[in-house]
Design an enzyme around this catalytic site. Structure first.
Site, mmCIF file in Angstrom:
data_model
loop_
_atom_site.group_PDB
_atom_site.id
_atom_site.type_symbol
_atom_site.label_atom_id
_atom_site.label_comp_id
_atom_site.label_asym_id
_atom_site.label_seq_id
_atom_site.Cartn_x
_atom_site.Cartn_y
_atom_site.Cartn_z
ATOM 1 N N SER A 64 1.004 -1.580 -0.108
ATOM 2 C CA SER A 64 0.400 -0.568 0.093
ATOM 3 C C SER A 64 0.879 1.073 0.564
ATOM 4 C CB SER A 64 -1.339 0.440 0.990
ATOM 5 O OG SER A 64 -2.399 -0.702 1.475
ATOM 6 N N LYS A 67 0.588 3.075 -3.182
ATOM 7 C CA LYS A 67 -1.217 3.842 -3.476
ATOM 8 C C LYS A 67 -0.696 5.474 -3.455
ATOM 9 C CE LYS A 67 -3.746 0.643 -1.360
ATOM 10 N NZ LYS A 67 -4.879 0.551 0.302
ATOM 11 N N TYR A 191 -3.275 -3.389 -9.897
ATOM 12 C CA TYR A 191 -2.836 -3.015 -9.150
ATOM 13 C C TYR A 191 -2.051 -4.087 -8.249
ATOM 14 C CZ TYR A 191 -4.212 -2.517 -3.958
ATOM 15 O OH TYR A 191 -3.999 -1.820 -3.063
ATOM 16 N N TYR A 243 -5.209 4.469 7.912
ATOM 17 C CA TYR A 243 -6.430 3.643 7.975
ATOM 18 C C TYR A 243 -6.860 4.016 8.839
ATOM 19 C CZ TYR A 243 -3.890 0.454 5.184
ATOM 20 O OH TYR A 243 -2.457 -0.564 4.070
ATOM 21 N N VAL A 261 1.095 -3.701 3.887
ATOM 22 C CA VAL A 261 0.962 -4.465 4.471
ATOM 23 C C VAL A 261 1.780 -5.589 4.667
ATOM 24 C CG1 VAL A 261 -1.430 -5.204 4.895
ATOM 25 C CG2 VAL A 261 0.182 -5.954 2.633
HETATM 26 N N1 GLU Z 1 -2.170 -5.344 -2.441
HETATM 27 C C1 GLU Z 1 -2.205 -4.871 -0.780
HETATM 28 C C2 GLU Z 1 -3.940 -5.624 -1.213
HETATM 29 O O1 GLU Z 1 -4.257 -4.570 -1.792
HETATM 30 C C3 GLU Z 1 -2.021 -3.683 -0.185
HETATM 31 C C4 GLU Z 1 -2.732 -3.466 0.964
HETATM 32 C C5 GLU Z 1 -1.789 -2.797 2.177
HETATM 33 O O2 GLU Z 1 -0.636 -2.650 1.535
HETATM 34 O O3 GLU Z 1 -1.532 -2.291 3.242
HETATM 35 O O4 GLU Z 1 -4.708 -6.236 -0.355
#
Ligand code: GLU
Length: 424
Positions: A64, A67, A191, A243, A261
């Protein structure tokens, strides 16, 4: 002298090392099997000096943390209106993979949750780009932030795509609401590939430092995204980056941040530094346990909270003195420091309360480090008004800290390099 900063980072790492709480992400099989004991931290200053300690060579998937950077690319490529029409900027208070869509518009609430990030993924690159071209734009763009070529980890990609049921569901809903315009499975695949880019903690510190440095990579000198895009991206990181823990994070740590994550965590402190940590065990919110602990230490040890108000500096008006005699006498107001709105207001107030005593009046910027745009306009307006009051104006500005010194209608100013050039 050997810099004490690496020793400080090493000491900070050892202070959190014993904490074994949390667990690696288990919904992506490849991440569940990652070595949970890895631990690293890096800090890159806004002029490109990199400090790092711990498992600095360990490569892990960006997840993430991609992002905010892809959001920045989408804003740069498509403009604010097009991106904001598709993705809002409100904190969701929900988990990263929740379906948080705005009731009336169907827009994802922000680009840091998966629904928003899948959407911004489809907005990177020019309109009409093929999925392949868009994927290349994202890899090129994130590589420019990092200052080196980043590669996809195919094992992580395959592992995540094999279980990406939830992201597929999100993408299908986004497609059904006309938020994304393409095949949802293609969007999720792209993605997921973006999330599988391999980085080290040093790459992440440099990526964050590029944000801290107004979008210019401080090591390569390459402009990656415009400053207005950085401001938008950092604002969204500050409000939505952690988050459902975003409010807690902003009050306790106060650095615009993003976690992933795989255990990475970045923070970008505008105008100062990019910071990154890596430790794979996550808390219930999906944020790295030891990463959060490290950032809490950094912010209190190094006074990095964005809302910490700096103590007042010395007055921006350093002195006012008359030099020379008779017709050639000149009054010089000497300014100092970095001048923004409040500093310029102080100068205007000083000139209003104590009007110049001589016909010839000079503003010395010799001791001024920088002048913000609004402060520049305020000083030029003062110069215009003093000209209209009958004064001859001079700027002593050997380093050109006040660019384009045009005071506009009715104003006149002569720029010189030294006070001696104008003292009779
Ligand atoms: N690729 C992960 C997902 O979409 C990223 C989530 C994250 O890093 O928080 O579930």
């Amino acid at each position: 002298m050997r810099s004490p900063i690496p020793d400080y980072l090493a000491e900070a790492l050892s202070s959190v090392e014993a904490d074994q709480s949390g667990a690696t992400a288990d919904y992506i099989p490849e991440l569940a099997s990652a070595d949970p004991n890895r631990l690293a931290a890096a800090l890159c200053t806004e002029d490109g000096r990199l400090y790092s300690q711990g498992d600095v060579d360990a490569a892990f998937s960006i997840q993430s943390i991609s992002k905010p950077f892809v959001y920045a690319l989408a804003l740069a490529d498509r403009g604010f209106d097009e991106v904001l029409a598709k993705v809002s900027v409100e904190p969701s208070g929900d988990a990263f993979n929740d379906l948080s869509l705005e009731p009336e518009t169907g827009r994802p609430l922000n680009p840091m949750i998966n629904a928003g990030a899948i959407t911004t993924h489809t907005l990177a690159g020019p309109r009409g780009a093929t999925p392949q071209e868009r994927g290349d734009r994202i890899i090129d763009g994130l590589s420019a932030f990092a200052g080196r070529r980043l590669e996809v980890d195919d094992a992580v990609f395959s592992s995540e795509i094999s279980t990406a049921y939830r992201n597929r569901a999100l993408a299908n809903l986004l497609r059904a609401n006309d938020i994304i315009e393409e095949d949802p499975l293609v969007a999720v695949s792209g993605y997921t590939r973006q999330c599988s880019l391999l980085v080290t903690v040093e790459d992440l510190a440099l990526m964050a430092a590029t944000l801290a440095n107004r979008g210019v990579n401080p090591r390569t000198g390459r402009p990656v995204v415009p400053a207005a895009v950085v401001r938008q991206t950092l604002s969204v990181m500050a409000t939505c980056g952690m988050y459902d823990g975003a409010g807690d994070w902003m009050t306790r740590v106060g650095i615009p941040a993003k976690s992933g994550v795989a255990g990475g965590l970045i923070g970008a402190l505008p105008g100062q530094a990019g910071i990154a940590t890596f430790s794979p065990r996550l808390d219930v919110r999906g944020n790295s346990v030891r990463g959060v602990a490290l950032f809490e230490r950094f912010t209190s040890d190094m006074g990095m909270h964005l809302m910490e108000v700096p103590p007042p500096g010395p007055s921006v008006v350093r002195s006012r003195r008359v030099f020379g005699h008779g017709r050639l006498a000149v009054e010089v107001v000497s300014l100092q420091g970095s001048i923004r709105f409040a500093g310029a207001e102080r100068v205007l107030r000083d000139l209003e309360e104590t009007p110049p005593t001589q016909k010839r009046f000079a503003i010395s910027l010799i001791r001024v480090g920088s002048i913000g745009d609004v402060a520049r306009r305020m000083l030029l307006e003062a110069i215009a008004r003093l000209t209209l009051d009958g004064h001859d104006l001079y700027l002593i500005d050997p380093d050109g800290v006040l660019p384009d010194p045009d005071p506009g209608d009715g104003g006149r100013v002569t720029v010189v390099g030294r006070r001696e050039d104008i003292v009779g």
